[in-house]
Design a protein around this motif. Structure first.
Motif, PDB file in Angstrom:
ATOM      1  N   ARG A  35       0.625  -1.274   0.234  1.00  0.00           N
ATOM      2  CA  ARG A  35      -0.165   0.036   0.029  1.00  0.00           C
ATOM      3  C   ARG A  35       0.746   1.415   0.361  1.00  0.00           C
ATOM      4  O   ARG A  35       0.241   2.090  -0.457  1.00  0.00           O
ATOM      5  CB  ARG A  35      -1.093  -0.077   1.749  1.00  0.00           C
ATOM      6  N   ARG A  36       2.126   0.857   0.592  1.00  0.00           N
ATOM      7  CA  ARG A  36       2.419   2.123   0.948  1.00  0.00           C
ATOM      8  C   ARG A  36       3.345   2.494  -1.196  1.00  0.00           C
ATOM      9  O   ARG A  36       2.840   3.883  -1.143  1.00  0.00           O
ATOM     10  CB  ARG A  36       3.434   2.382   1.848  1.00  0.00           C
ATOM     11  N   ALA A  37       3.610   1.856  -1.355  1.00  0.00           N
ATOM     12  CA  ALA A  37       4.195   1.797  -2.840  1.00  0.00           C
ATOM     13  C   ALA A  37       3.410   2.204  -3.480  1.00  0.00           C
ATOM     14  O   ALA A  37       3.421   3.540  -4.442  1.00  0.00           O
ATOM     15  CB  ALA A  37       5.362   0.547  -2.751  1.00  0.00           C
ATOM     16  N   MET A  38       2.290   1.686  -3.445  1.00  0.00           N
ATOM     17  CA  MET A  38       1.191   2.316  -4.877  1.00  0.00           C
ATOM     18  C   MET A  38       0.549   4.009  -4.203  1.00  0.00           C
ATOM     19  O   MET A  38       0.694   4.949  -4.741  1.00  0.00           O
ATOM     20  CB  MET A  38      -0.257   1.010  -4.416  1.00  0.00           C
ATOM     21  N   VAL A  39       0.503   3.874  -2.908  1.00  0.00           N
ATOM     22  CA  VAL A  39      -0.698   5.195  -2.565  1.00  0.00           C
ATOM     23  C   VAL A  39       1.112   6.439  -2.350  1.00  0.00           C
ATOM     24  O   VAL A  39       0.469   7.441  -3.500  1.00  0.00           O
ATOM     25  CB  VAL A  39      -0.096   5.539  -1.063  1.00  0.00           C
TER      26      VAL A  39
END
Ligand code: DC
Length: 224
Positions: A108-112
């Motif tokens: 999620r961190r990478a996508m956000v």
């Protein structure tokens, strides 16, 4: 006229992407299908045997993943490490693993991070599950899309059949409901309606009506 961010969230197969794509076209904005990014990541994990529970393997994989979109006519194509994966990411194989992958905080961190960079100049319409709550909590327009589960499953079956995939209504409906459950109950950024989102139920609305409605809402914000 000012640029705005349009954040569209909601359950699986409510027509979010279709609305987002149509609205982006009308506004001449960039459309970002954030679900496609989680799907492309899932495809990479499956094809490369990445163990979802191994945080080191997940980190390494994330460092090796590059996702971008290309516009071809009125279609938006998803690329994973330079390869067109638009069809591969829409298969049941990926649909069955994408929600577990989307619970992983590192993912999620990478996508956000990517999504926030893509929306830096505003003039974007994004659809997903956490856009109005996490990715762009200050988005000028937030929409939350819902529809009856049977209608959603019917629409998804039609879409997959058009792509030449053999699908079963019951399996598709079960997958939608399972994904909704995982997406809404995960610890990190669960799917929920932002307090300031406008709810649109697409069960009895034709696409043209939906588009007209969201276009008016967007113009109100742009001209304000
Ligand atoms: O929109 P979609 O059905 O293609 O999304 C696939 C999955 O990705 C969905 O079940 C949950 C996850 N997702 C997410 O967690 N956050 C987003 N912003 C978009 C999708």
């Amino acid at each position: 006229m000012k640029n705005i961010i349009v954040a569209i969230d909601g359950y699986s197969s409510c027509g979010k992407s279709t609305i987002a794509k149509g609205l982006a076209q009308k506004l001449d904005y960039i459309f970002i299908d954030t679900g496609a990014m989680y799907r492309a990541t899932t495809l990479y994990f499956l094809d490369n045997g990445v163990d979802f529970n191994d945080s080191k393997a997940v980190e390494t994989a994330l460092n090796n993943i590059s996702i971008h979109f290309e516009k071809k006519g009125d279609q938006i194509i998803t690329f994973l490490n330079g390869q067109n994966v638009e069809n591969d990411i829409r298969t049941m194989r990926v649909s069955q693993s994408v929600s577990p992958v989307a619970t992983i905080s590192a993912v999620r961190r990478a996508m956000v991070r990517e999504q926030q960079a893509m929306g830096k100049l505003k003039n974007v319409v994004l659809d997903g599950r956490d856009i109005g709550t996490v990715v762009f909590p200050d988005a000028e327009l937030k929409l939350f899309i819902t529809a009856d589960p049977d209608i959603r499953a019917q629409r998804r079956v039609l879409e997959l059949k058009k792509k030449g995939q053999k699908v079963d209504f019951k399996a598709v409906k079960t997958n939608l409901l399972e994904r909704d459950h995982i997406d809404s109950s995960r610890a990190d950024s669960p799917l929920r309606q932002a307090d300031d989102a406008t709810v649109i139920d697409t069960t009895h609305l034709q696409l043209e009506e939906q588009l007209e409605m969201v276009y008016e809402l967007a113009l109100e914000k742009i001209e304000r």
